[in-house]
Write a protein that holds these residues in place. Structure first.
Motif, PDB file in Angstrom:
ATOM      1  N   UNK A 158      10.326   1.941   3.795  1.00 21.55           N
ATOM      2  CA  UNK A 158      11.307   3.065   4.139  1.00 21.55           C
ATOM      3  C   UNK A 158      12.383   3.159   2.931  1.00 21.55           C
ATOM      4  N   UNK A 159      13.299   2.058   3.174  1.00 23.15           N
ATOM      5  CA  UNK A 159      14.597   2.299   2.298  1.00 23.15           C
ATOM      6  C   UNK A 159      13.985   2.107   0.929  1.00 23.15           C
ATOM      7  N   UNK A 160      13.383   1.143   0.277  1.00 25.01           N
ATOM      8  CA  UNK A 160      12.996   1.030  -1.054  1.00 25.01           C
ATOM      9  C   UNK A 160      12.352   2.319  -1.464  1.00 25.01           C
ATOM     10  N   UNK A 201       3.931  12.500  -0.237  1.00 20.82           N
ATOM     11  CA  UNK A 201       2.883  11.959   0.807  1.00 20.82           C
ATOM     12  C   UNK A 201       3.073  10.511   1.330  1.00 20.82           C
ATOM     13  N   UNK A 202       3.579   9.628   0.161  1.00 21.05           N
ATOM     14  CA  UNK A 202       3.829   8.143   0.294  1.00 21.05           C
ATOM     15  C   UNK A 202       4.740   8.159   1.267  1.00 21.05           C
ATOM     16  N   UNK A 203       5.902   8.821   0.848  1.00 23.62           N
ATOM     17  CA  UNK A 203       7.216   8.581   1.753  1.00 23.62           C
ATOM     18  C   UNK A 203       6.935   8.652   3.197  1.00 23.62           C
ATOM     19  N   UNK A 256       0.750  -1.323  -0.044  1.00 22.27           N
ATOM     20  CA  UNK A 256      -0.132  -0.153  -0.038  1.00 22.27           C
ATOM     21  C   UNK A 256       0.807   1.489   0.042  1.00 22.27           C
ATOM     22  N   UNK A 257       2.062   1.283   0.830  1.00 21.48           N
ATOM     23  CA  UNK A 257       2.619   2.348   0.554  1.00 21.48           C
ATOM     24  C   UNK A 257       3.450   2.572  -0.543  1.00 21.48           C
ATOM     25  N   UNK A 258       4.031   1.115  -1.124  1.00 21.69           N
ATOM     26  CA  UNK A 258       4.629   1.242  -2.312  1.00 21.69           C
ATOM     27  C   UNK A 258       3.444   2.133  -3.379  1.00 21.69           C
ATOM     28  N   UNK A 295      16.919   8.357   4.836  1.00 20.48           N
ATOM     29  CA  UNK A 295      18.170   7.867   3.941  1.00 20.48           C
ATOM     30  C   UNK A 295      19.638   7.805   4.632  1.00 20.48           C
ATOM     31  N   UNK A 296      19.823   8.648   5.431  1.00 18.04           N
ATOM     32  CA  UNK A 296      21.196   8.965   6.076  1.00 18.04           C
ATOM     33  C   UNK A 296      21.493   7.427   6.992  1.00 18.04           C
TER      34      UNK A 296
END
Length: 315
Positions: A286-288, A274-276, A98-100, A220-221
């Motif tokens: 998160x990472x992908x 918004x998805x991020x 769903x987040x993807x 990302x860090x």
């Protein structure tokens, strides 16, 4: 295009890099990104969505049914395809899928819509029409669907703190879900939101994009940037498949001219922030997701002029 890249695309990289360096140097901790995302998700993003949608009017939606129907069918269809492909092909959970979908199945129309379209096509009524309709589809339809699918994937009991509940109801309780829906209702009822009240929402709304991109860099860090087949697939899906589908269906509906070009270019915009935000806040994908955002923004430099050229040639 060079002016657009410098003024609109480069700042995204700069702010994301600042967030990345702030995390690497310990100025902020990676978990601080969740605090920033909570601010955006609960207040800044709902305010930004509400203000942007409520400025439309019902005539916009009904005067050009072709634009409305093509945008609705294609963008929502690509959103659902992103969910399905992430779940079936890449074997993620339903909540991660769903987040993807909220990322690779939705363009960041609210942040870059006017910034990209106006310098090319002018500040015309058609530009406003395209941005308004695509914004309504992305923010008032896809976000509620995505939140409902995410809650369903996590389990209605777990998502509500141990109490059995409905995932759709849980989604509708979120400001990022009900704020754009409320705005659409006001638009459909032709209830004009007083322009004098806009500053009350715009002040917090202005924090939306900058804080969201900074938080993405901060996230990302704490992770290694990954460039794998899933990130590449998400980027192809967002920058190629969605605008291509909009172009084909638009031509089938006999759309032409600037309206077709703007709709296609809107579909080629990078993934929705918004998805991020939703993914980072819920510790999902998160990472992908963040890697897909960064890679898509980088390749948008090529995708934007390509789709402008293609739509002008065939449309």
């Amino acid at each position: 295009m060079i002016d657009i890249l410098i003024k609109d695309i480069l700042p995204i990289f700069v702010i994301m890099f600042l967030g990345y360096m702030a995390g690497k140097e310990g100025v902020f901790k990676s978990e601080d990104s969740k605090v920033l995302n909570k601010l955006v998700l609960t207040y800044a993003l709902p305010a930004a969505l509400f203000v942007s949608i409520v400025k439309a009017d019902s005539a916009m939606l009904f005067d050009d049914l072709k634009l409305t129907l093509v945008s609705l069918v294609v963008i929502t269809g690509m959103f659902l395809w992103a969910y399905f492909s992430c779940y079936k092909f890449f074997k993620h959970s339903k909540s991660e899928a769903a987040v993807c979908a909220l990322i690779s199945g939705s363009p960041t129309i609210g942040f870059l819509g006017f910034a990209i379209l106006e310098p090319i096509y002018g500040a015309t009524a058609t530009t406003g029409l395209v941005v308004a309709i695509v914004s309504i589809v992305v923010n008032a339809i896809n976000i509620p669907i995505g939140l409902a699918l995410m809650n369903q994937g996590r389990g209605s009991v777990a998502a509500s703190g141990g109490k059995k509940s409905n995932p759709v109801v849980d989604a509708l309780k979120e400001p990022v879900c009900w704020a754009p829906i409320l705005a659409v209702i006001l638009v459909l009822l032709d209830i004009k939101f007083p322009a004098i009240l806009d500053p009350n929402f715009e002040l917090i709304a202005k924090a939306n994009s900058g804080v969201a991109v900074f938080a993405a860099g901060l996230t990302l860090s704490a992770m290694k940037f990954q460039l794998d087949k899933e990130v590449v697939y998400n980027t192809i899906q967002k920058l190629i498949l969605m605008p291509a589908a909009l172009l084909v269906v638009g031509l089938l509906f006999h759309m032409e001219g600037d309206k077709l070009q703007m709709m296609v270019l809107a579909g080629a915009l990078p993934p929705a922030f918004s998805g991020i935000i939703i993914g980072n806040q819920n510790q999902l994908y998160e990472r992908t997701g963040t890697s897909s955002l960064a890679f898509s923004i980088l390749l948008f430099v090529i995708a934007a002029p390509f789709w402008i050229w293609v739509t002008r040639m065939v449309g």
